[in-house]
Design a protein around this motif. Structure first.
Motif, PDB file in Angstrom:
ATOM      1  N   ASN A 196       0.823  -1.211   0.000  1.00  0.00           N
ATOM      2  CA  ASN A 196       0.000   0.000   0.000  1.00  0.00           C
ATOM      3  C   ASN A 196       0.855   1.258   0.000  1.00  0.00           C
ATOM      4  OD1 ASN A 196      -1.844  -2.009   0.363  1.00  0.00           O
ATOM      5  ND2 ASN A 196      -3.043  -0.936   1.895  1.00  0.00           N
ATOM      6  N   ARG A 197       2.148   1.099  -0.219  1.00  0.00           N
ATOM      7  CA  ARG A 197       3.084   2.213  -0.176  1.00  0.00           C
ATOM      8  C   ARG A 197       3.791   2.323  -1.517  1.00  0.00           C
ATOM      9  NH1 ARG A 197       4.243   2.764   5.467  1.00  0.00           N
ATOM     10  NH2 ARG A 197       5.575   4.517   4.900  1.00  0.00           N
ATOM     11  N   ARG A 198       4.814   3.177  -1.556  1.00  0.00           N
ATOM     12  CA  ARG A 198       5.642   3.276  -2.760  1.00  0.00           C
ATOM     13  C   ARG A 198       6.635   2.125  -2.799  1.00  0.00           C
ATOM     14  NH1 ARG A 198       9.020   8.705  -0.932  1.00  0.00           N
ATOM     15  NH2 ARG A 198       9.718   7.916   1.089  1.00  0.00           N
ATOM     16  N   ILE A 199       7.167   1.856  -3.972  1.00  0.00           N
ATOM     17  CA  ILE A 199       8.066   0.724  -4.141  1.00  0.00           C
ATOM     18  C   ILE A 199       9.501   1.159  -3.856  1.00  0.00           C
ATOM     19  CG2 ILE A 199       8.230   1.157  -6.645  1.00  0.00           C
ATOM     20  CD1 ILE A 199       8.556  -1.897  -6.970  1.00  0.00           C
ATOM     21  N   VAL A 200      10.150   0.495  -2.901  1.00  0.00           N
ATOM     22  CA  VAL A 200      11.548   0.715  -2.547  1.00  0.00           C
ATOM     23  C   VAL A 200      12.197  -0.664  -2.478  1.00  0.00           C
ATOM     24  CG1 VAL A 200      13.165   1.701  -0.892  1.00  0.00           C
ATOM     25  CG2 VAL A 200      10.912   2.744  -1.197  1.00  0.00           C
ATOM     26  N   VAL A 201      13.315  -0.851  -3.168  1.00  0.00           N
ATOM     27  CA  VAL A 201      13.897  -2.184  -3.306  1.00  0.00           C
ATOM     28  C   VAL A 201      15.394  -2.147  -3.025  1.00  0.00           C
ATOM     29  CG1 VAL A 201      14.326  -4.108  -4.882  1.00  0.00           C
ATOM     30  CG2 VAL A 201      12.165  -2.861  -5.014  1.00  0.00           C
ATOM     31  N   GLN A 253     -16.494  10.532 -16.580  1.00  0.00           N
ATOM     32  CA  GLN A 253     -15.085  10.346 -16.223  1.00  0.00           C
ATOM     33  C   GLN A 253     -14.831  10.763 -14.779  1.00  0.00           C
ATOM     34  OE1 GLN A 253     -12.134  11.686 -19.195  1.00  0.00           O
ATOM     35  NE2 GLN A 253     -13.826  11.955 -20.629  1.00  0.00           N
ATOM     36  N   ARG A 254     -15.404  11.876 -14.368  1.00  0.00           N
ATOM     37  CA  ARG A 254     -15.191  12.351 -12.997  1.00  0.00           C
ATOM     38  C   ARG A 254     -15.777  11.368 -11.977  1.00  0.00           C
ATOM     39  NH1 ARG A 254     -17.149  17.183 -15.379  1.00  0.00           N
ATOM     40  NH2 ARG A 254     -15.441  18.535 -16.022  1.00  0.00           N
ATOM     41  N   ARG A 255     -16.950  10.812 -12.284  1.00  0.00           N
ATOM     42  CA  ARG A 255     -17.540   9.832 -11.373  1.00  0.00           C
ATOM     43  C   ARG A 255     -16.629   8.615 -11.223  1.00  0.00           C
ATOM     44  NH1 ARG A 255     -22.526  11.071 -13.965  1.00  0.00           N
ATOM     45  NH2 ARG A 255     -22.371   9.163 -15.214  1.00  0.00           N
ATOM     46  N   HIS A 256     -16.061   8.196 -12.335  1.00  0.00           N
ATOM     47  CA  HIS A 256     -15.137   7.061 -12.293  1.00  0.00           C
ATOM     48  C   HIS A 256     -13.920   7.405 -11.445  1.00  0.00           C
ATOM     49  CE1 HIS A 256     -11.842   4.455 -13.654  1.00  0.00           C
ATOM     50  NE2 HIS A 256     -12.784   3.563 -13.901  1.00  0.00           N
ATOM     51  N   ILE A 257     -13.415   8.613 -11.577  1.00  0.00           N
ATOM     52  CA  ILE A 257     -12.256   9.050 -10.789  1.00  0.00           C
ATOM     53  C   ILE A 257     -12.587   9.011  -9.298  1.00  0.00           C
ATOM     54  CG2 ILE A 257     -10.832  11.073 -10.215  1.00  0.00           C
ATOM     55  CD1 ILE A 257     -10.934  11.779 -13.231  1.00  0.00           C
ATOM     56  N   ARG A 258     -13.764   9.506  -8.928  1.00  0.00           N
ATOM     57  CA  ARG A 258     -14.149   9.511  -7.513  1.00  0.00           C
ATOM     58  C   ARG A 258     -14.246   8.081  -6.968  1.00  0.00           C
ATOM     59  NH1 ARG A 258     -17.378  13.980  -9.290  1.00  0.00           N
ATOM     60  NH2 ARG A 258     -19.200  12.652  -9.627  1.00  0.00           N
ATOM     61  N   ARG A 259     -14.797   7.173  -7.781  1.00  0.00           N
ATOM     62  CA  ARG A 259     -14.889   5.775  -7.327  1.00  0.00           C
ATOM     63  C   ARG A 259     -13.495   5.176  -7.144  1.00  0.00           C
ATOM     64  NH1 ARG A 259     -19.057   5.338 -11.213  1.00  0.00           N
ATOM     65  NH2 ARG A 259     -17.633   4.269 -12.633  1.00  0.00           N
ATOM     66  N   ALA A 260     -12.593   5.466  -8.075  1.00  0.00           N
ATOM     67  CA  ALA A 260     -11.235   4.921  -7.986  1.00  0.00           C
ATOM     68  C   ALA A 260     -10.514   5.427  -6.748  1.00  0.00           C
ATOM     69  CB  ALA A 260     -10.450   5.285  -9.249  1.00  0.00           C
ATOM     70  N   LEU A 261     -10.671   6.708  -6.449  1.00  0.00           N
ATOM     71  CA  LEU A 261      -9.963   7.305  -5.320  1.00  0.00           C
ATOM     72  C   LEU A 261     -10.546   6.878  -3.978  1.00  0.00           C
ATOM     73  CD1 LEU A 261      -9.275  10.917  -6.643  1.00  0.00           C
ATOM     74  CD2 LEU A 261      -7.719   8.961  -6.539  1.00  0.00           C
ATOM     75  N   ALA A 262     -11.692   6.223  -3.995  1.00  0.00           N
ATOM     76  CA  ALA A 262     -12.272   5.737  -2.741  1.00  0.00           C
ATOM     77  C   ALA A 262     -11.450   4.597  -2.148  1.00  0.00           C
ATOM     78  CB  ALA A 262     -13.713   5.274  -2.976  1.00  0.00           C
ATOM     79  N   PHE A 263     -10.639   3.933  -2.963  1.00  0.00           N
ATOM     80  CA  PHE A 263      -9.788   2.853  -2.462  1.00  0.00           C
ATOM     81  C   PHE A 263      -8.546   3.451  -1.815  1.00  0.00           C
ATOM     82  CE2 PHE A 263     -12.320   0.868  -5.754  1.00  0.00           C
ATOM     83  CZ  PHE A 263     -12.706  -0.313  -5.155  1.00  0.00           C
ATOM     84  N   HIS A 264      -8.253   3.016  -0.606  1.00  0.00           N
ATOM     85  CA  HIS A 264      -7.186   3.628   0.176  1.00  0.00           C
ATOM     86  C   HIS A 264      -5.820   3.483  -0.467  1.00  0.00           C
ATOM     87  CE1 HIS A 264      -7.265  -0.597   1.447  1.00  0.00           C
ATOM     88  NE2 HIS A 264      -5.990  -0.451   1.780  1.00  0.00           N
ATOM     89  N   GLN A 287      -4.967   4.006  -3.395  1.00  0.00           N
ATOM     90  CA  GLN A 287      -4.693   5.075  -4.363  1.00  0.00           C
ATOM     91  C   GLN A 287      -4.084   6.306  -3.681  1.00  0.00           C
ATOM     92  OE1 GLN A 287      -5.748   2.566  -7.113  1.00  0.00           O
ATOM     93  NE2 GLN A 287      -5.055   4.593  -7.655  1.00  0.00           N
ATOM     94  N   ARG A 288      -4.400   6.545  -2.419  1.00  0.00           N
ATOM     95  CA  ARG A 288      -3.859   7.684  -1.677  1.00  0.00           C
ATOM     96  C   ARG A 288      -4.028   8.991  -2.441  1.00  0.00           C
ATOM     97  NH1 ARG A 288      -0.307   6.655   2.628  1.00  0.00           N
ATOM     98  NH2 ARG A 288      -0.186   4.441   3.135  1.00  0.00           N
ATOM     99  N   GLY A 289      -5.198   9.166  -3.040  1.00  0.00           N
ATOM    100  CA  GLY A 289      -5.493  10.398  -3.756  1.00  0.00           C
ATOM    101  C   GLY A 289      -4.839  10.515  -5.117  1.00  0.00           C
ATOM    102  N   ASN A 290      -4.235   9.431  -5.605  1.00  0.00           N
ATOM    103  CA  ASN A 290      -3.474   9.466  -6.860  1.00  0.00           C
ATOM    104  C   ASN A 290      -4.092   8.484  -7.845  1.00  0.00           C
ATOM    105  OD1 ASN A 290      -1.579   9.314  -8.927  1.00  0.00           O
ATOM    106  ND2 ASN A 290       0.170   9.428  -7.566  1.00  0.00           N
ATOM    107  N   THR A 291      -4.583   8.989  -8.975  1.00  0.00           N
ATOM    108  CA  THR A 291      -5.217   8.123  -9.979  1.00  0.00           C
ATOM    109  C   THR A 291      -4.208   7.362 -10.812  1.00  0.00           C
ATOM    110  OG1 THR A 291      -5.324  10.054 -11.448  1.00  0.00           O
ATOM    111  CG2 THR A 291      -7.307   9.522 -10.189  1.00  0.00           C
ATOM    112  N   ASN A 292      -2.917   7.562 -10.565  1.00  0.00           N
ATOM    113  CA  ASN A 292      -1.887   6.883 -11.347  1.00  0.00           C
ATOM    114  C   ASN A 292      -1.182   5.784 -10.564  1.00  0.00           C
ATOM    115  OD1 ASN A 292      -2.191   9.686 -12.661  1.00  0.00           O
ATOM    116  ND2 ASN A 292      -1.046   8.545 -14.186  1.00  0.00           N
ATOM    117  N   VAL A 293      -1.783   5.349  -9.471  1.00  0.00           N
ATOM    118  CA  VAL A 293      -1.258   4.207  -8.720  1.00  0.00           C
ATOM    119  C   VAL A 293      -1.921   2.946  -9.264  1.00  0.00           C
ATOM    120  CG1 VAL A 293      -1.117   3.096  -6.463  1.00  0.00           C
ATOM    121  CG2 VAL A 293      -0.795   5.573  -6.657  1.00  0.00           C
ATOM    122  N   TYR A 294      -1.108   2.048  -9.832  1.00  0.00           N
ATOM    123  CA  TYR A 294      -1.646   0.853 -10.483  1.00  0.00           C
ATOM    124  C   TYR A 294      -1.313  -0.416  -9.697  1.00  0.00           C
ATOM    125  CZ  TYR A 294      -2.511   3.812 -14.539  1.00  0.00           C
ATOM    126  OH  TYR A 294      -2.963   4.793 -15.395  1.00  0.00           O
TER     127      TYR A 294
END
Length: 850
Positions: free
Chosen positions: A302-307, A437-448, A450-457
Motif C-alpha cells: 500500500n506504499r511506494r516501491i523501494v527495493v 469520467q469524474r464519477r469514475h475518478i471519484r470511485r477509484a480514489l475511494a480505495f485507500h 490510491q492515496r489520492g493518486n489516480t496513477n497508482v496501479y
C-alpha cells in the motif's frame, strides 16, 4: 547512452502531425511506437540531447527495482544473458535496441523543448486543411464543402527553436517524475548554514568522491536507500535521516534465492492476498523489522516501491545508521537531529524527491488548460486527477502516458496507456463524457491504496480497467465479478470443510457423542457441508466462466506491418543482390515464390481453351467456362502476360474486362484497394491519381458509395481500356502512358492520394516508385497492391525509399486471395495472394519538365 535520432529525416521538420508527443524517454518512445504500429503519424520532441529519459543520467550502480520480465518495452526482448535485475548500462542498451528495432530515431527531435501547447480553432479554409491532413485515417468530412470554415479545434505546439507544429492529438509523456524538489526548510538549513558539500540525489553519480568522509542522506525513499547502500561501501560513515514513517524496503531475491516479482499485472489475486505474501516474504528474509528500528505502519504494497537486498543487513551490521525524526538544525558541519543527538558531516545528499506528473506545475506548457482543471482557483499547484490514469476530463484530445506509481512497471503501463490513447484517437473506444469520467475518478480514489493518486496501479482491479481501455481485455467488470465469485467460492469451500470436520468429530468421538446425547442435542452437519461444497463448486465455475469471458481480447485497431529494423544501405544492397541472382521477372510467366517449377514463356502465351485447360508444365487453372477467350488467355498466365504483349492483350479484353474480372473471375483486390484508400485517405476535397486505372473500376466503386474526390486523374497503358474509363464521366485528366517511361505526365507534389491496383506485376523497373513519390504532396497517401510473387522485385527500392525518408509504411492489409472464383493448381497451391500496402510520402519533390 542511447543514440540520438538520425538527422535529416524529412518528417522531423513537418509542420503538422496527427499526434505530437512531448518527451522522448521510455514513455514517449513507447507512445510513438504504439502510434506507428497503428499507422498514426506521431512525432516526439525531447528537450535533452538524447532519447531514453532518466536512464541517460542516473547514478552508476543503480539497478532495476522490477524484474526484467516486468520491465519490458513493447515488442523488444532483452539481450540474452541479462540478469533478472539489470544495471543501468544494460537498461540503456535495452532502450537503444528498442529504438533500433522499431525505427524510432527519425520520429524524435532532440534538443527541442515544448514551450506551449494550446487548443486553437482551425481558421484555415477547409480545402487547405484537408490537403494538409490527407493522412488522417479517422477524418470524416464527407458532409463538408470545400468553402466551409472549420470550427474544429487542434493543438498548436510552440517549440523552443521557434517553430510551431500543429496536431490533432497531444500525448504528454514526460514521465512520472519531473524536476528535483527540495523542501524549503531543508534548503534553508543546508544551503545557508552547512559548510560541507550539499547535493541533490539527481546530482549523485557514485561514491568515489566520498571516500573517507562522513555523509548524511536526508530522506527514506527509493533514491535515499539506493544511495545510502552505495555510500556504505566507500564512506567512513553513512547516516540516514528519515522524518516520517519508514517504507518497506523489498528484497530483489527471496529467502531461498528466488527472484521476486512484485509488480501487479491485472491477475486475480486481490491486494490483501498479495500483502499477505509480501509480509511472509519479509519475515522469511529479514525476520522482524522492529529489530532494525524500521517497522513500517500499514501493509507493504500500500506504499511506494523501494527495493534493496542490502539495506537491512547493512543497518544490522552498523554500516548504515538511521536517525528517526528528521533534522532540527544545522550549524557549520554539525547537524542536530530532532531527538537531540548531534553529529558532524562532510557532505549531505538530499534525497527529497521530484515534482510528480500529477501536479499542474509539472506541465507549464499546458498552463492555459490546467488552470481550469484546478479544483480551487486559489490553489497554487493543483493535483491532477486522471480518468484511468491517462485522460483529463476537461482537456480534449490530450492523453498522458507514463504516469505510473505504486507496484507497477513503467514500460508496461506506458504501453497500455498509449494503446488506450490510440483506441480513442481511432474511434475504437470513445471516451465517456466528462462527468462520467469524474464519477469514475471519484470511485477509484475511494480505495485507500490510491492515496489520492489516480496513477497508482498497484491494485489488480484498477490495473484491469486500464487493460480493458487498451483493448487487451474485453471486460474488467466481468473479471472483477469472476474474482469475487471465486472468493465467495473459496469461503464456501472452507466453511464446507469446517462443517464436514465438525460433523465427523461429532459422530466419531464417543465423548462428544455421549455429551450431545445427554443434552438431547442432535447434530447433523452433513447436508450443510454438502450444500456448501456444491455452492463452492458452482461459484468457482461461474467465476471461471466470467474470467474467461472478461479476459478475451477486447476491441483494438488493426496493427500494421512495419519495415525491418534499421534498414540501411547494406541491407538494401543485400536484398537487391538476392533479387538479382534469384530474379522473378515481372514480365515472365512464372509460378509464385512457393512454386517448384516454372512455366516457360511459350506456355504462358498459349491460349487457354477451356475452364480447366492449361499449357504443358503449368498448374491446372480453373475458371468460369463463359469467361471470354481474351480473359481466359490472360488468366491462364496468372495475369502475368509478357510485357511486350500486355498492351495488345488488354486492348482486346477491354470490352469484356469488367464482366470477366469482377463477375466471372472474382477479382477481389479492387474492393480491398478502395476500402483501404477510403480508410487512410478519405478523398473529399482531395486530388487523387489512379495509376494503372484500366476501365476506371476503382473511382467508380468510390462514387457508387456517394463519395467524390475534388479531382480524379488517371493513367493507363491501354487506350482501349481508357475509352471505357472516359465514358464513366468521373475522371478529369486521363493519360495513356507507360509507367516505365519517366517522368509521368503529371506535375510534382500534385496529389493528396494515389491508388495502384494490380498493374505493377507488368512493370519490371522498381524505379517507378520514385514517380509515386514525386507526384504526391508531402503527407500524401499511396495505396499500392503488391502480389506475393511481385513484391520481391520492389523490396530493395521500397526499403531504400524508407531509409532515405522519402516515404514510410503506414499499413499493410492481411494476405488475401486475388481471384475468388479461380483455382490455380489441383489443390490451389499456386494461388495468387496479395496485400494492399499503404505508404505516406514525407518530402517535397523537385519540379520536372513534362
Amino acid at each position: 547512452m542511447c543514440p540520438p535520432p538520425a538527422s535529416g529525416n524529412a518528417n522531423a521538420h513537418a509542420s503538422r502531425h496527427q499526434v505530437v508527443v512531448i518527451g522522448g524517454g521510455i514513455a514517449g518512445l513507447t507512445a510513438v511506437k504504439v502510434c506507428q504500429d497503428h499507422g498514426i503519424d506521431a512525432h516526439a520532441f525531447e528537450r535533452t540531447e538524447h532519447v531514453g529519459g532518466v536512464w541517460n543520467h542516473t547514478y552508476k550502480n543503480v539497478r532495476l527495482q522490477q524484474h526484467k520480465d516486468d520491465f519490458r518495452l513493447s515488442g523488444t526482448e532483452w539481450h540474452p544473458g541479462v540478469k533478472d535485475f539489470p544495471d543501468a548500462k544494460a537498461v540503456e542498451a535495452y532502450i537503444g535496441k528498442f529504438v533500433r528495432e522499431h525505427n524510432l530515431r527519425g520520429k524524435v527531435s532532440v534538443g527541442v523543448e515544448v514551450v506551449a501547447a494550446t487548443r486553437v480553432e482551425k481558421t484555415t479554409d477547409s480545402r487547405e486543411s484537408r490537403e494538409t491532413n490527407a493522412h488522417q485515417p479517422y477524418s470524416n468530412d464527407a458532409e463538408k464543402t470545400s468553402t466551409t470554415k472549420e470550427k474544429e479545434k487542434e493543438w498548436k505546439i510552440e517549440l523552443s527553436d521557434g517553430r510551431v507544429v500543429r496536431a490533432e492529438h497531444l500525448v504528454v509523456a514526460t514521465g512520472a517524475l519531473g524536476k528535483p524538489k527540495i523542501a524549503a526548510d531543508a534548503s534553508a538549513m543546508f544551503d545557508d548554514s552547512f559548510v560541507g558539500e550539499t547535493l541533490h540525489s539527481s546530482e549523485y553519480y557514485d561514491a568515489e568522491r566520498f571516500h573517507g568522509k562522513d555523509v548524511l542522506v536526508v530522506g527514506g525513499g527509493s533514491s535515499a536507500v539506493e544511495i545510502a547502500v552505495d555510500l556504505a561501501r566507500a564512506a567512513d560513515s553513512t547516516t540516514m535521516s528519515i522524518r516520517g514513517d519508514p517504507d518497506w524496503v523489498f528484497p530483489r531475491h527471496g529467502a531461498f534465492g528466488e527472484s521476486l516479482r512484485l509488480c501487479g499485472g491485472g491477475d486475480d489475486a486481490p491486494l490483501w492476498v498479495r500483502n499477505l505474501r509480501a509480509r511472509a516474504t519479509f519475515r522469511l528474509k529479514h525476520g522482524k523489522l522492529a529489530r532494525y528500528g524500521m517497522q513500517p505502519k500499514g501493509a507493504p504494497l500500500n506504499r511506494r516501491i523501494v527495493v534493496s537486498d542490502e539495506f537491512y543487513p547493512l543497518i544490522k551490521h552498523g554500516a548504515i545508521h538511521v536517525n528517526r525524526g528528521g533534522v532540527k538544525s544545522v550549524a557549520g558541519d554539525v547537524v542536530t537531529f530532532q531527538d537531540g543527538s548531534k553529529r558532524r558531516f562532510d557532505a549531505v545528499v538530499l534525497c527529497t524527491g521530484y515534482d510528480v506528473a500529477t501536479s499542474a506545475s509539472a506541465h507549464p506548457y499546458l498552463k492555459e488548460h490546467l488552470a481550469s482543471v484546478a479544483r480551487n482557483a486559489s490553489e497554487v499547484d493543483a493535483n491532477l486527477q486522471f480518468y484511468l490514469g491517462c485522460f483529463l476530463p476537461d482537456v480534449e484530445r490530450c492523453s498522458f502516458v507514463g504516469g505510473c506509481f505504486g507496484f507497477a512497471a513503467v514500460p508496461r503501463i506506458a504501453e497500455l496507456q498509449a494503446k488506450a490513447a490510440v483506441n480513442v484517437i481511432m474511434g475504437v473506444r470513445p471516451l465517456p463524457d466528462a462527468e462520467t469520467q469524474r464519477r469514475h475518478i471519484r470511485r477509484a480514489l475511494a480505495f485507500h491504496v490510491q492515496r489520492g493518486n489516480t496513477n497508482v496501479y498497484t491494485a489488480n482491479a484498477y490495473y484491469r480497467e486500464l487493460l480493458e481501455a487498451a483493448g487487451e481485455m474485453r471486460s474488467a467488470g466481468a473479471v472483477h465479478l469472476g474474482v469475487k465469485a471465486k472468493g465467495l467460492g473459496a469461503v464456501a469451500g472452507v466453511l464446507g470443510l469446517c462443517a464436514k470436520a465438525v460433523h465427523a468429530a461429532c459422530h466419531r468421538s464417543r465423548r462428544i457423542k455421549n455429551r450431545l446425547e445427554r443434552q438431547n442435542v442432535h447434530v447433523d452437519l452433513g447436508p450443510a457441508a454438502q450444500a456448501l461444497g456444491a455452492s463452492a463448486a458452482a461459484l468457482f465455475a461461474a467465476g471461471s466462466v466470467l474470467s474467461r469471458f472478461g479476459r478475451a481480447k477486447g476491441a483494438t485497431p488493426e496493427v500494421v506491418s512495419q519495415m525491418p529494423p534499421e534498414t540501411g544501405e547494406k541491407a538494401v544492397a543485400a536484398i537487391a543482390k538476392h533479387n538479382a541472382t534469384h530474379h522473378i521477372h515481372t514480365s515472365d510467366s512464372v509460378l509464385s515464390m512457393g512454386s517448384i517449377g516454372a512455366e516457360s514463356s511459350a506456355s504462358s502465351r498459349a491460349s487457354s481453351e477451356g475452364s480447366s485447360r492449361a499449357s504443358p508444365g503449368s498448374p491446372a487453372i480453373k475458371m468460369a467456362e463463359d469467361t471470354t477467350s481474351e480473359g481466359q488467355k490472360i488468366a491462364a498466365s496468372r495475369f502475368k502476360t509478357p510485357k511486350e504483349e500486355v498492351k495488345d492483350a488488354y486492348e482486346k479484353w477491354a470490352d469484356a474486362y469488367e464482366h470477366d474480372s469482377l463477375e466471372k473471375l472474382g477479382f477481389a483486390s479492387p474492393k480491398v484497394c478502395v476500402d483501404t484508400f477510403l480508410k487512410f485517405c478519405p478523398p473529399q476535397g482531395k486530388d487523387v491519381l489512379d495509376i494503372g486505372a484500366g476501365t476506371g473500376v476503382l473511382a467508380n466503386m468510390i462514387c457508387q458509395r456517394g463519395i467524390k474526390a475534388r479531382r480524379f486523374d488517371a493513367m493507363d497503358l491501354s487506350p482501349g481500356m481508357l475509352k471505357h474509363l472516359v465514358k464513366k464521366g468521373i475522371y478529369d485528366k486521363v493519360e495513356a502512358h507507360d509507367m516505365s517511361k519517366y517522368p509521368w505526365p503529371f506535375p510534382s507534389n500534385k496529389y493528396d492520394g494515389s491508388m495502384c491496383n494490380g498493374v505493377l506485376i507488368y512493370v519490371d523497373d522498381p524505379n517507378c516508385l520514385d514517380e509515386f513519390v514525386r507526384v504526391m504532396k508531402p503527407g500524401g497517401i499511396c495505396v499500392i497492391m503488391f502480389r506475393h510473387d511481385g513484391y520481391p522485385d520492389y523490396e530493395a527500392k521500397d526499403l531504400s525509399l524508407r531509409r532515405l525518408g522519402k516515404w514510410e509504411l503506414v499499413h499493410k492489409t492481411p494476405d488475401q486471395r486475388n481471384f475468388n472464383n479461380m483455382e490455380f493448381g489441383e489443390n490451389n497451391e499456386e494461388d495468387v495472394i496479395f496485400n494492399q500496402w499503404v505508404f505516406r510520402v514525407l518530402e517535397n519533390s523537385a519540379d520536372v519538365e513534362l
